[in-house]
Design a protein around this motif. Structure first.
Motif, PDB file in Angstrom:
ATOM      1  N   SER A 126      14.382   4.600   4.016  1.00  0.00           N
ATOM      2  CA  SER A 126      14.666   6.196   4.497  1.00  0.00           C
ATOM      3  C   SER A 126      13.114   6.779   4.598  1.00  0.00           C
ATOM      4  CB  SER A 126      15.356   7.053   3.829  1.00  0.00           C
ATOM      5  OG  SER A 126      15.595   8.337   4.106  1.00  0.00           O
ATOM      6  N   PRO A 127      12.902   7.498   5.849  1.00  0.00           N
ATOM      7  CA  PRO A 127      13.701   7.664   7.158  1.00  0.00           C
ATOM      8  C   PRO A 127      13.967   6.447   8.045  1.00  0.00           C
ATOM      9  CG  PRO A 127      11.665   8.495   7.666  1.00  0.00           C
ATOM     10  CD  PRO A 127      11.746   8.026   6.099  1.00  0.00           C
ATOM     11  N   SER A 128      15.002   6.433   8.644  1.00  0.00           N
ATOM     12  CA  SER A 128      15.345   5.279   9.488  1.00  0.00           C
ATOM     13  C   SER A 128      14.280   4.882  10.377  1.00  0.00           C
ATOM     14  CB  SER A 128      16.705   5.167   9.952  1.00  0.00           C
ATOM     15  OG  SER A 128      16.629   6.275  10.799  1.00  0.00           O
ATOM     16  N   SER A 129      13.434   5.999  10.722  1.00  0.00           N
ATOM     17  CA  SER A 129      12.323   5.775  11.864  1.00  0.00           C
ATOM     18  C   SER A 129      11.044   5.079  11.247  1.00  0.00           C
ATOM     19  CB  SER A 129      11.963   7.165  12.321  1.00  0.00           C
ATOM     20  OG  SER A 129      11.368   8.046  11.411  1.00  0.00           O
ATOM     21  N   SER A 130      11.055   5.115   9.969  1.00  0.00           N
ATOM     22  CA  SER A 130       9.823   4.456   9.350  1.00  0.00           C
ATOM     23  C   SER A 130       9.812   3.160   9.673  1.00  0.00           C
ATOM     24  CB  SER A 130       9.911   4.556   7.624  1.00  0.00           C
ATOM     25  OG  SER A 130       8.837   3.970   7.224  1.00  0.00           O
ATOM     26  N   SER A 131       8.478   2.502   9.880  1.00  0.00           N
ATOM     27  CA  SER A 131       8.232   1.245  10.228  1.00  0.00           C
ATOM     28  C   SER A 131       7.366   0.579   9.020  1.00  0.00           C
ATOM     29  CB  SER A 131       7.181   1.138  11.523  1.00  0.00           C
ATOM     30  OG  SER A 131       6.112   2.008  11.288  1.00  0.00           O
ATOM     31  N   PHE A 132       7.406   1.116   8.082  1.00  0.00           N
ATOM     32  CA  PHE A 132       6.786   0.743   6.922  1.00  0.00           C
ATOM     33  C   PHE A 132       7.388  -0.782   6.527  1.00  0.00           C
ATOM     34  CE2 PHE A 132       5.620  -0.220   2.461  1.00  0.00           C
ATOM     35  CZ  PHE A 132       4.333   0.237   2.404  1.00  0.00           C
ATOM     36  N   SER A 133       6.686  -1.807   6.302  1.00  0.00           N
ATOM     37  CA  SER A 133       7.433  -2.904   5.922  1.00  0.00           C
ATOM     38  C   SER A 133       6.569  -4.002   4.658  1.00  0.00           C
ATOM     39  CB  SER A 133       7.661  -3.782   7.158  1.00  0.00           C
ATOM     40  OG  SER A 133       6.188  -4.430   7.634  1.00  0.00           O
ATOM     41  N   ASP A 134       5.330  -3.135   4.330  1.00  0.00           N
ATOM     42  CA  ASP A 134       4.774  -4.200   3.453  1.00  0.00           C
ATOM     43  C   ASP A 134       5.201  -4.106   1.907  1.00  0.00           C
ATOM     44  OD1 ASP A 134       2.649  -5.639   2.479  1.00  0.00           O
ATOM     45  OD2 ASP A 134       1.195  -4.179   2.664  1.00  0.00           O
ATOM     46  N   PHE A 135       6.316  -4.110   1.572  1.00  0.00           N
ATOM     47  CA  PHE A 135       6.833  -4.003   0.434  1.00  0.00           C
ATOM     48  C   PHE A 135       6.505  -5.418  -0.494  1.00  0.00           C
ATOM     49  CE2 PHE A 135       9.636  -1.576   3.082  1.00  0.00           C
ATOM     50  CZ  PHE A 135       9.625  -0.359   2.644  1.00  0.00           C
ATOM     51  N   SER A 136       6.386  -4.833  -1.751  1.00  0.00           N
ATOM     52  CA  SER A 136       6.186  -5.871  -2.863  1.00  0.00           C
ATOM     53  C   SER A 136       7.330  -6.255  -3.601  1.00  0.00           C
ATOM     54  CB  SER A 136       4.957  -5.177  -3.608  1.00  0.00           C
ATOM     55  OG  SER A 136       4.811  -6.018  -4.665  1.00  0.00           O
ATOM     56  N   TRP A 137       7.710  -7.559  -3.702  1.00  0.00           N
ATOM     57  CA  TRP A 137       8.771  -7.875  -4.716  1.00  0.00           C
ATOM     58  C   TRP A 137       8.338  -8.712  -5.811  1.00  0.00           C
ATOM     59  CZ3 TRP A 137      14.014  -7.708  -2.057  1.00  0.00           C
ATOM     60  CH2 TRP A 137      14.019  -7.031  -0.687  1.00  0.00           C
ATOM     61  N   ILE A 138       8.667  -7.995  -6.847  1.00  0.00           N
ATOM     62  CA  ILE A 138       8.236  -8.654  -8.035  1.00  0.00           C
ATOM     63  C   ILE A 138       9.163  -8.922  -9.021  1.00  0.00           C
ATOM     64  CG2 ILE A 138       6.711  -8.557 -10.023  1.00  0.00           C
ATOM     65  CD1 ILE A 138       5.334  -6.090  -8.638  1.00  0.00           C
ATOM     66  N   ALA A 139       9.472 -10.333  -9.297  1.00  0.00           N
ATOM     67  CA  ALA A 139      10.500 -10.694 -10.263  1.00  0.00           C
ATOM     68  C   ALA A 139      10.072 -10.886 -11.649  1.00  0.00           C
ATOM     69  CB  ALA A 139      11.053 -12.025  -9.485  1.00  0.00           C
ATOM     70  N   SER A 140      10.634 -10.674 -12.426  1.00  0.00           N
ATOM     71  CA  SER A 140      10.574 -10.700 -14.082  1.00  0.00           C
ATOM     72  C   SER A 140      11.765 -10.817 -14.824  1.00  0.00           C
ATOM     73  CB  SER A 140       9.576  -9.596 -14.542  1.00  0.00           C
ATOM     74  OG  SER A 140      10.354  -8.362 -14.347  1.00  0.00           O
TER      75      SER A 140
END
Lengths: 117, 150
Positions: free
Chosen positions: B62-76
Motif C-alpha cells: 500500500s499504496p497500490s500505486s507504489s512501484s517499490f519492489s526491492d523487498f528483503s525476505w529473511i528466513a530464520s
C-alpha cells in the motif's frame, strides 16, 4: 443409461449412507491373492494404503516369505507387482512395512490344473 | 521609453520563472510511486507445507500505486535458535520483482520458520511449518479390488 446408473448409485449412497466412490481405496483386501500363471506378466499389483494420506513417510518396504515361489518388482513407493516364479502349492506371505506398522497378505498359485509351457 | 523596456524585461523574466516552475512541477518525480505505507501477506500468516510443496507468497503493498519492489525476505527459526533453515526450507523469486516469493519444504522440521519481509521502511512476517506426520495404519489391496488414483 450411464446417467441413470450414476443416479441410482447416488440415491443408494444417500439412502444407505454407503460410499460407492471409486476414486479412493477405502478398503483393504489382504488376500488370498491368486496367481494364475508364472512370470511377471501374469503378476498382480499390490498397493499398500498408508494412513493418513499425508504421512511424511511414504516408502513402504515389501518382503516375501519365499522368493523362490513368489517374488515382486517395485513399481513405486507403495506398490509392487507380485508374480509366481514357479507353480507351487501352499501360501506365500507378502509383508508390507512402514514405521512400526505391518500389513500381510497371502498368495496362492492356481492355474486351474493346466500345465503351463 | 527606458521604463517601458524595464517593464518588458521584468514581464519576460516573470514569464520565464513561471514557465520554469510549471516545467519543474510537471517533471518532478512523483514521490508516491516509490513510497510504501504498509505491506502485508496475501492469505494466511501461518503456512503449513508438506515436503515437495511449493507455494507462492504475494505481498500486498500500500499504496497500490507504489512501484517499490526491492523487498528483503529473511528466513530464520522462530525461536531464534541457530542452524540454517535453508537446509529444510527454500525461498526464491520466480520473477524479477521481490513482491512475490516462492517457498517450499525440502524436508520436515519440528519448529516454525519465521519469514520477515522488509522494505520501504515497513515490515511484515509470516510463519512456515512442515511438521512430521506419523503413520497410523497400513493395509494392502490388489489391483483387482482397488482403483488407485495417484
Amino acid at each position: 443409461m450411464r446417467k441413470k446408473g450414476l443416479l441410482f448409485v447416488t440415491l443408494l449412497s444417500v439412502f444407505t449412507g454407503a460410499d460407492f466412490s471409486y476414486q479412493n481405496p477405502h478398503y483393504s483386501f489382504p488376500g488370498v491373492h491368486v496367481l494364475n500363471a508364472t512370470g511377471v506378466s501374469n503378476g498382480l499389483i499390490l498397493n499398500a494404503i498408508v494412513s493418513p494420506s499425508d504421512a511424511s513417510d511414504k516408502y513402504v518396504t515389501f518382503t516375501t516369505s519365499d522368493k523362490s515361489k513368489v517374488n515382486f518388482i517395485r513399481l513405486d513407493d507403495d506398490s509392487i507387482k507380485v508374480y509366481a516364479v514357479v507353480s507351487f502349492s501352499g501360501l506365500v506371505t507378502i509383508t508390507a512395512s512402514i514405521s512400526s506398522y505391518n500389513a500381510y497378505c497371502s498368495c496362492v498359485y492356481d492355474n486351474g490344473g493346466f500345465s503351463q509351457s | 521609453m527606458k521604463k517601458n523596456s524595464k517593464n518588458i524585461i521584468a514581464l519576460l523574466l516573470s514569464f520565464g520563472v513561471c514557465a520554469l516552475s510549471i516545467y519543474s512541477l510537471l517533471n518532478m518525480p512523483t514521490k508516491e510511486n516509490n513510497s510504501v505505507n504498509s505491506i502485508s501477506i496475501q492469505g494466511e500468516d501461518h503456512i503449513e507445507l508438506i515436503p515437495g510443496d511449493v507455494v507462492l507468497i504475494n505481498l500486498i503493498v500500500s499504496p497500490s500505486s507504489s512501484s517499490f519492489s526491492d523487498f528483503s525476505w529473511i528466513a530464520s527459526w522462530s525461536d531464534g535458535q541457530d542452524g540454517d533453515v535453508l537446509d529444510y526450507f527454500f525461498i526464491d523469486f520466480p520473477e524479477n520483482s521481490k513482491r512475490m516469493a516462492r517457498i517450499g519444504a525440502i524436508t520436515t522440521w519440528s519448529d516454525e520458520v519465521k519469514v520477515l519481509v522488509t522494505g520501504g521502511g515497513e515490515f511484515t512476517y509470516f510463519y512456515v511449518s512442515c511438521p512430521y506426520v506419523d503413520v497410523t495404519n497400513i493395509s494392502l489391496s490388489d489391483n483387482s479390488m482397488v482403483f488407485k488414483t495417484k
